[in-house]
Write an enzyme that holds these catalytic residues in place. Structure first.
Site, mmCIF file in Angstrom:
data_model
loop_
_atom_site.group_PDB
_atom_site.id
_atom_site.type_symbol
_atom_site.label_atom_id
_atom_site.label_comp_id
_atom_site.label_asym_id
_atom_site.label_seq_id
_atom_site.Cartn_x
_atom_site.Cartn_y
_atom_site.Cartn_z
ATOM 1 N N CYS A 148 5.319 -2.435 -3.986
ATOM 2 C CA CYS A 148 4.084 -1.763 -3.799
ATOM 3 C C CYS A 148 2.920 -2.169 -4.595
ATOM 4 C CB CYS A 148 4.090 -0.229 -3.957
ATOM 5 S SG CYS A 148 2.630 0.622 -3.429
ATOM 6 N N PHE A 180 0.592 -1.168 -0.031
ATOM 7 C CA PHE A 180 0.001 -0.188 -0.046
ATOM 8 C C PHE A 180 0.847 1.236 0.129
ATOM 9 C CE2 PHE A 180 -2.088 -3.274 2.866
ATOM 10 C CZ PHE A 180 -2.914 -3.881 1.923
ATOM 11 N N CYS A 181 1.996 1.108 -0.689
ATOM 12 C CA CYS A 181 2.854 2.523 -0.747
ATOM 13 C C CYS A 181 3.523 2.885 0.743
ATOM 14 C CB CYS A 181 2.135 3.708 -1.586
ATOM 15 S SG CYS A 181 2.088 2.859 -3.184
ATOM 16 N N ALA A 182 3.285 2.073 1.538
ATOM 17 C CA ALA A 182 3.606 2.366 2.955
ATOM 18 C C ALA A 182 4.657 1.425 3.711
ATOM 19 C CB ALA A 182 2.374 2.677 3.804
#
Length: 473
Positions: A414, A394-396
């Site tokens: 990601c 989730f781009c985290a």
């Protein structure tokens, strides 16, 4: 009739068309595009698509679509045209700026700059911070707010496990700032999310802002996941800037917002150099060029602006305000409770959380399923049940790795799996929803999770171009 008065007439006509096309029922969910779209199932037949990936991009509100459609015939260039449609479009553009400022409860003197997205907004701010600025950011941030500060002195703060610990961690970090030659402190900026794009948990923004200001620092709020779910008041939260994206606010037309204090924005070189950002350009005797830049928001809005995107954000702001956040929040909490209760009945499901089960949150929930590759599970939800969720990191990445208890150096992509179905990989599943989600969608999701865990997938799957897909061979 002037362009300004015609813009008002157009706005009135748009509102009338929107009211006539909206669902006459006063209860949520709000009407959104795609609510009646059907998709094929690999097992045969079709089903109404359950869009449960709002945290990535929310569907357009029907109101937003109708407003844009009503304006589209009047579309013209903004700011630099003498023609009637250009003047009308300019009025619409600038009126949208006022609407967004009202939506965010901005202070007098704050600027509203239109950008492409939250990522663009935060990169713009990163370009305007003073050269000696120290930046403090938690490792829990989305990459949009984690990565733009690479050219500054950055302190990355470890993931807190309670809201109170988040405030304490920030206070300790700010107290340890670098002392300047004269014994004081240079400029500092704190970047923090309002609601996590992984866990949905709300962060103590007001308390973090107070801590930042007590230590002479400024703070920017990443409201990408907060603004679609809760009212955001710049005054009440006492943040210096706020950034969010239209495509998460039910206005997916490629626009974003950076709103807040004007001084750093006015003092910095334009984010992009070009037409619109400049007030005056002249040749010098030595053959060079002198430029006088705007001091308004236009300073950082070079080029032809995305008037459709900007107007769609303003339309969404009006729609959410008129619907009333109190009712929207109450209904979303009802949906959250349904999902969490359903997942709690499946022992193999582990919901990811930083602050614990009782933490307030928006409609974003991530989880893993014992014995399943998350990409395989998400693919089965889509192919066999017509449910759209997201899988991956989730781009985290740092946050998900922390929540999954993995080694910080573990590789991951990601949104993409690293293993075949059934094999262990570093990724999770995220379900997210909002103002346009009907009860049936979350009920179908919970039922599908239970069936997949109990009975397994009905179809065979394979990895293709890094994604898990149904094997149709």
């Amino acid at each position: 009739m002037s362009a300004c008065s015609n813009a008002a007439a157009l706005a009135s006509a748009v509102e009338t068309a929107s009211a006539e096309s909206a669902d006459p029922c006063c209860a949520a969910p709000l009407p959104v595009l795609g609510r009646d779209v059907t998709v094929p199932l690999v097992t045969g037949g079709e089903v109404t698509y359950a869009a449960l990936d709002y945290a990535a991009s929310a569907p357009a509100l029907q109101r937003v679509w109708d407003d844009v459609a009503a304006y589209a015939p009047y579309y013209g260039s903004v700011h630099r045209g003498a023609g009637y449609l250009s003047q009308l479009s300019t009025d619409l553009f600038e009126n949208s700026r006022e609407t967004v400022a009202e939506f965010l409860d901005c202070r007098p003197g704050d600027q509203v700059v239109f950008t492409r997205s939250t990522t663009d907004s935060l990169n713009l701010l990163a370009r305007t911070i003073p050269a000696d600025c120290e930046v403090f950011v938690f490792e829990t941030e989305h990459h949009a707010s984690l990565l733009p500060w690479q050219d500054a002195r950055v302190t990355y703060l470890n993931a807190p496990r309670t809201p109170a610990q988040a405030v304490e961690t920030l206070e300790l970090a700010l107290a340890g700032r670098t002392v300047t030659i004269d014994g004081g402190y240079g400029p500092a900026l704190v970047c923090v999310t309002g609601a996590s794009n992984v866990t949905g948990e709300l962060w103590p923004v007001k308390e973090l802002a107070a801590a930042a200001h007590a230590h002479g620092a400024r703070i920017v709020l990443d409201a990408a996941q907060l603004a679609p779910h809760h009212p955001v008041s710049v005054k009440e939260l006492d943040v210096d800037w706020v950034a969010f994206s239209g495509h998460k606010l039910y206005a997916p037309f490629g626009s974003g917002v950076l709103a807040g204090r004007a001084d750093w924005l006015q003092e910095a070189e334009p984010y992009l150099a070009g037409g619109g950002a400049s007030r005056k350009v002249s040749r010098r005797a030595d053959g060079g060029v002198d430029v006088e830049w705007h001091t308004t928001a236009a300073r950082h809005e070079a080029g032809s602006p995305n008037v459709i995107g900007v107007y769609s954000i303003a339309s969404a702001c009006k729609a959410l305000t008129e619907a009333g956040f109190e009712g929207l929040v109450a209904r979303e909490q009802h949906l959250i409770a349904k999902v969490r209760a359903g997942l709690a009945e499946v022992p193999e499901v582990k919901v990811l959380s930083l602050f614990g089960d009782d933490a307030p949150r928006v409609g974003v929930i991530s989880f893993v399923v014992e014995g399943w590759n998350s990409s395989h599970f998400a693919a089965a939800l889509s192919a066999e049940y017509g449910i759209g969720v997201r899988d991956g990191l989730f781009c985290a990445h740092p946050l998900v790795r922390t929540l999954l208890g993995s080694d910080p150096g573990t590789q991951g992509e990601c949104g993409a799996p690293e293993a075949a179905p059934g094999e262990r990989s570093l990724n999770a599943i995220r379900v997210s929803f909002g103002a346009g989600t009907p009860d049936e969608h979350v009920e179908r999701f919970v039922g599908a999770v239970k069936e997949l865990v109990r009975d397994g997938a009905q179809w065979k799957y394979r990895t293709e171009d890094g994604r898990c897909v149904p094997d149709r061979g």
